[in-house]
Design a protein around this motif. Structure first.
Motif, mmCIF file in Angstrom:
data_model
loop_
_atom_site.group_PDB
_atom_site.id
_atom_site.type_symbol
_atom_site.label_atom_id
_atom_site.label_comp_id
_atom_site.label_asym_id
_atom_site.label_seq_id
_atom_site.Cartn_x
_atom_site.Cartn_y
_atom_site.Cartn_z
ATOM 1 N N PRO A 1 -69.879 -52.713 93.979
ATOM 2 C CA PRO A 1 -69.120 -53.575 93.064
ATOM 3 C C PRO A 1 -69.986 -54.356 92.073
ATOM 4 C CG PRO A 1 -68.168 -53.685 95.254
ATOM 5 C CD PRO A 1 -69.462 -52.942 95.392
ATOM 6 N N PRO A 2 -71.040 -55.064 92.513
ATOM 7 C CA PRO A 2 -71.839 -55.787 91.511
ATOM 8 C C PRO A 2 -72.588 -54.856 90.565
ATOM 9 C CG PRO A 2 -72.849 -55.971 93.689
ATOM 10 C CD PRO A 2 -71.501 -55.379 93.893
ATOM 11 N N ILE A 3 -72.987 -53.683 91.037
ATOM 12 C CA ILE A 3 -73.663 -52.724 90.153
ATOM 13 C C ILE A 3 -72.703 -52.260 89.066
ATOM 14 C CG2 ILE A 3 -74.613 -50.386 90.030
ATOM 15 C CD1 ILE A 3 -75.892 -50.914 92.782
ATOM 16 N N LEU A 4 -71.485 -51.907 89.454
ATOM 17 C CA LEU A 4 -70.507 -51.435 88.470
ATOM 18 C C LEU A 4 -70.150 -52.528 87.470
ATOM 19 C CD1 LEU A 4 -68.032 -49.238 90.540
ATOM 20 C CD2 LEU A 4 -69.683 -48.494 88.832
ATOM 21 N N ARG A 5 -69.998 -53.759 87.945
ATOM 22 C CA ARG A 5 -69.683 -54.862 87.028
ATOM 23 C C ARG A 5 -70.784 -55.011 85.984
ATOM 24 N NH1 ARG A 5 -67.765 -57.479 91.778
ATOM 25 N NH2 ARG A 5 -69.744 -58.582 92.005
ATOM 26 N N ALA A 6 -72.030 -55.017 86.443
ATOM 27 C CA ALA A 6 -73.152 -55.189 85.521
ATOM 28 C C ALA A 6 -73.256 -54.015 84.558
ATOM 29 C CB ALA A 6 -74.454 -55.347 86.308
ATOM 30 N N TYR A 7 -73.044 -52.810 85.061
ATOM 31 C CA TYR A 7 -73.158 -51.625 84.201
ATOM 32 C C TYR A 7 -72.061 -51.608 83.146
ATOM 33 C CZ TYR A 7 -73.685 -46.743 82.834
ATOM 34 O OH TYR A 7 -73.865 -45.594 82.100
ATOM 35 N N ARG A 8 -70.841 -51.934 83.550
ATOM 36 C CA ARG A 8 -69.727 -51.914 82.597
ATOM 37 C C ARG A 8 -69.846 -53.024 81.561
ATOM 38 N NH1 ARG A 8 -65.466 -50.123 87.253
ATOM 39 N NH2 ARG A 8 -65.310 -47.916 86.638
ATOM 40 N N MET B 1 -77.801 -41.535 83.170
ATOM 41 C CA MET B 1 -78.259 -41.732 84.547
ATOM 42 C C MET B 1 -79.351 -42.799 84.611
ATOM 43 S SD MET B 1 -78.563 -37.861 85.994
ATOM 44 C CE MET B 1 -77.324 -36.613 85.626
ATOM 45 N N THR B 2 -80.296 -42.722 83.664
ATOM 46 C CA THR B 2 -81.397 -43.691 83.655
ATOM 47 C C THR B 2 -80.869 -45.114 83.510
ATOM 48 O OG1 THR B 2 -82.910 -42.053 82.713
ATOM 49 C CG2 THR B 2 -83.503 -44.375 82.466
ATOM 50 N N ALA B 3 -79.909 -45.304 82.605
ATOM 51 C CA ALA B 3 -79.338 -46.637 82.410
ATOM 52 C C ALA B 3 -78.642 -47.114 83.681
ATOM 53 C CB ALA B 3 -78.351 -46.621 81.241
ATOM 54 N N PHE B 4 -77.925 -46.210 84.360
ATOM 55 C CA PHE B 4 -77.229 -46.588 85.592
ATOM 56 C C PHE B 4 -78.239 -46.931 86.680
ATOM 57 C CE2 PHE B 4 -75.047 -45.839 89.596
ATOM 58 C CZ PHE B 4 -73.848 -46.500 89.388
ATOM 59 N N ILE B 5 -79.280 -46.110 86.814
ATOM 60 C CA ILE B 5 -80.303 -46.352 87.839
ATOM 61 C C ILE B 5 -80.997 -47.687 87.598
ATOM 62 C CG2 ILE B 5 -82.519 -45.542 88.753
ATOM 63 C CD1 ILE B 5 -81.486 -42.658 88.096
ATOM 64 N N GLU B 6 -81.370 -47.950 86.351
ATOM 65 C CA GLU B 6 -82.059 -49.210 86.041
ATOM 66 C C GLU B 6 -81.163 -50.417 86.285
ATOM 67 O OE1 GLU B 6 -83.369 -48.660 82.044
ATOM 68 O OE2 GLU B 6 -85.123 -47.462 82.616
ATOM 69 N N THR B 7 -79.881 -50.285 85.945
ATOM 70 C CA THR B 7 -78.933 -51.374 86.218
ATOM 71 C C THR B 7 -78.823 -51.607 87.718
ATOM 72 O OG1 THR B 7 -77.650 -50.857 84.230
ATOM 73 C CG2 THR B 7 -76.556 -52.160 85.930
ATOM 74 N N ALA B 8 -78.708 -50.523 88.476
ATOM 75 C CA ALA B 8 -78.591 -50.646 89.932
ATOM 76 C C ALA B 8 -79.814 -51.323 90.530
ATOM 77 C CB ALA B 8 -78.392 -49.255 90.550
ATOM 78 N N GLN B 9 -81.004 -50.949 90.060
ATOM 79 C CA GLN B 9 -82.229 -51.555 90.573
ATOM 80 C C GLN B 9 -82.272 -53.057 90.293
ATOM 81 O OE1 GLN B 9 -84.903 -48.968 88.459
ATOM 82 N NE2 GLN B 9 -85.408 -47.802 90.287
ATOM 83 N N GLY C 1 -81.603 -58.603 92.587
ATOM 84 C CA GLY C 1 -80.971 -59.919 92.638
ATOM 85 C C GLY C 1 -80.302 -60.182 93.980
ATOM 86 N N ILE C 2 -79.663 -59.150 94.535
ATOM 87 C CA ILE C 2 -79.021 -59.295 95.842
ATOM 88 C C ILE C 2 -80.068 -59.589 96.908
ATOM 89 C CG2 ILE C 2 -77.764 -58.058 97.654
ATOM 90 C CD1 ILE C 2 -76.272 -56.582 95.432
ATOM 91 N N ASN C 3 -81.198 -58.900 96.848
ATOM 92 C CA ASN C 3 -82.261 -59.116 97.833
ATOM 93 C C ASN C 3 -82.776 -60.552 97.790
ATOM 94 O OD1 ASN C 3 -82.077 -56.484 98.656
ATOM 95 N ND2 ASN C 3 -83.877 -55.776 97.511
ATOM 96 N N GLN C 4 -82.822 -61.121 96.595
ATOM 97 C CA GLN C 4 -83.276 -62.511 96.476
ATOM 98 C C GLN C 4 -82.243 -63.482 97.029
ATOM 99 O OE1 GLN C 4 -84.148 -62.937 92.318
ATOM 100 N NE2 GLN C 4 -86.030 -61.720 92.414
ATOM 101 N N GLN C 5 -80.968 -63.126 96.852
ATOM 102 C CA GLN C 5 -79.902 -64.000 97.346
ATOM 103 C C GLN C 5 -79.734 -63.895 98.850
ATOM 104 O OE1 GLN C 5 -76.103 -63.192 95.557
ATOM 105 N NE2 GLN C 5 -75.109 -64.940 96.518
ATOM 106 N N TYR C 6 -79.926 -62.680 99.362
ATOM 107 C CA TYR C 6 -79.780 -62.433 100.800
ATOM 108 C C TYR C 6 -81.076 -61.822 101.320
ATOM 109 C CZ TYR C 6 -74.776 -63.098 100.002
ATOM 110 O OH TYR C 6 -73.556 -63.610 99.638
ATOM 111 N N PRO C 7 -82.142 -62.625 101.428
ATOM 112 C CA PRO C 7 -83.413 -62.056 101.892
ATOM 113 C C PRO C 7 -83.295 -61.504 103.307
ATOM 114 C CG PRO C 7 -83.481 -64.458 101.904
ATOM 115 C CD PRO C 7 -82.211 -64.077 101.219
ATOM 116 N N TYR C 8 -83.906 -60.362 103.521
ATOM 117 C CA TYR C 8 -83.810 -59.717 104.833
ATOM 118 C C TYR C 8 -84.868 -60.289 105.778
ATOM 119 C CZ TYR C 8 -81.250 -56.428 101.967
ATOM 120 O OH TYR C 8 -80.368 -55.854 101.085
ATOM 121 N N HIS C 9 -84.460 -60.430 107.011
ATOM 122 C CA HIS C 9 -85.375 -60.934 108.047
ATOM 123 C C HIS C 9 -86.061 -59.727 108.672
ATOM 124 C CE1 HIS C 9 -86.822 -63.592 111.293
ATOM 125 N NE2 HIS C 9 -86.598 -62.563 112.078
#
Length: 304
Positions: free
Chosen positions: A107-114, A281-289, A294-302
């Motif tokens: 969902p957040p990837i699609l929102r950002a891409y669109r 594809m490149t634009a989608f991949i870069e957006t996803a990355q 950002g998600i990793n920073q918000q929810y850091p993994y233990h």
């Protein structure tokens, strides 16, 4: 006939003067007159009525002007669209996904891409994890979220997300009062596991990490999907190991706790067939990355 003839004719027709049209086109007047005569000879009609002091369109010229303008506008639009397509701004992109990405990172990837590429027509196509590679090979999708379940030499891939398992427990479970859980503490717990047929990677990783902690998991039931496991956890049927990104999902009476032990990483990849991904594809991949970072920073993994 070429586009130059059309441009020259439109300039003369709009200016109704060979002199002004030549100035507008930044060419000499004699070559311009010659080009217009060649166009009329090729068409076999008179487009302009000329006198020494006056130029006007014939009926054929008025009709031809209308179509010439349309053709030139179409050519300009085609050029702009081709350039935009090269930048990945327009076109169609079929994206494959599997269940737990649909409520975590998709969902957040699609929102950002669109938001960035609003004119790209994104077609979403769901396939189970074990069918994603085949969907790519069949051409059902252009790019797909996959887990490393099955491989193929024809597929290019890039790791998007590498995350540990965390423990999902019912809110009134004793584990819910702890900050972290040692894996060996799960030895006597009923575990909601994943079937080998539907999620072979999860099945193997969970069986292996429990064995490394010195026990075989006590299976309460096996499911195919992460969200099904969360529902059963909520009911008190057992505990479940889920990818860390699932912590973004709030399920009634379910809490998530990190594991103390090092556990195998769950990987989500983006995959495609072409060795060189298209601009879309490149634009989608870069957006996803960018979004996943950002998600990793918000929810850091233990991970210890």
């Amino acid at each position: 006939m070429d586009l130059r003839h059309l441009r020259y004719f439109v300039a003369v027709a709009e200016e109704l003067s060979f002199t002004r049209a030549a100035e507008r086109l930044r060419i000499a007047q004699p070559p311009l007159s010659q080009q217009i005569r060649q166009l009329e000879e090729e068409l076999g009609v008179a487009l302009l009525f000329r006198t020494r002091r006056h130029v006007e369109l014939t009926e054929s010229g008025r009709i031809y002007l209308k179509h010439a303008r349309q053709i030139l506008r179409s050519v300009e639009t085609a050029a702009v669209d081709a350039q935009r397509a090269q930048r990945g701004e327009i076109g169609e992109l079929a994206v494959g996904f599997f269940e737990h990405t649909s409520y975590t990172i998709l969902p957040p990837i699609l929102r950002a891409y669109r938001e960035t590429y609003p004119e790209v027509n994104v077609q979403l196509r769901w396939f189970p994890v074990v069918a994603q590679v085949d969907a790519l090979l069949r051409g059902d999708v252009d790019v797909s979220f996959i887990r490393p379940v099955f491989g193929s030499a024809e597929i290019s891939r890039e790791i998007l997300l590498s995350e540990p398992f965390v423990l999902a427990v019912q809110a009134n479970h004793p584990f819910a009062r702890e900050e972290t859980i040692p894996l060996k503490a799960c030895a006597d717990e009923n575990i909601i596991a994943y079937s080998q047929k539907s999620a072979p990677d999860f099945h193997a990783m969970i069986t292996g990490m429990c064995a490394a902690a010195g026990f075989a998991p006590r299976i309460a039931t096996e499911v195919a999907q992460v969200y099904t496991a969360l529902g059963l956890v909520s009911s008190g049927a057992g505990i479940a190991f889920v990818p860390a990104s699932v912590r973004r999902v709030q399920v009634e009476q379910v809490v998530y706790r990190p594991l103390v032990d090092a556990v195998p990483a769950v990987q989500v990849l983006l995959a495609w067939i072409d060795q060189q991904p298209s601009s879309l594809m490149t634009a989608f991949i870069e957006t996803a990355q960018t979004v996943v970072e950002g998600i990793n920073q918000q929810y850091p993994y233990h991970v210890t």
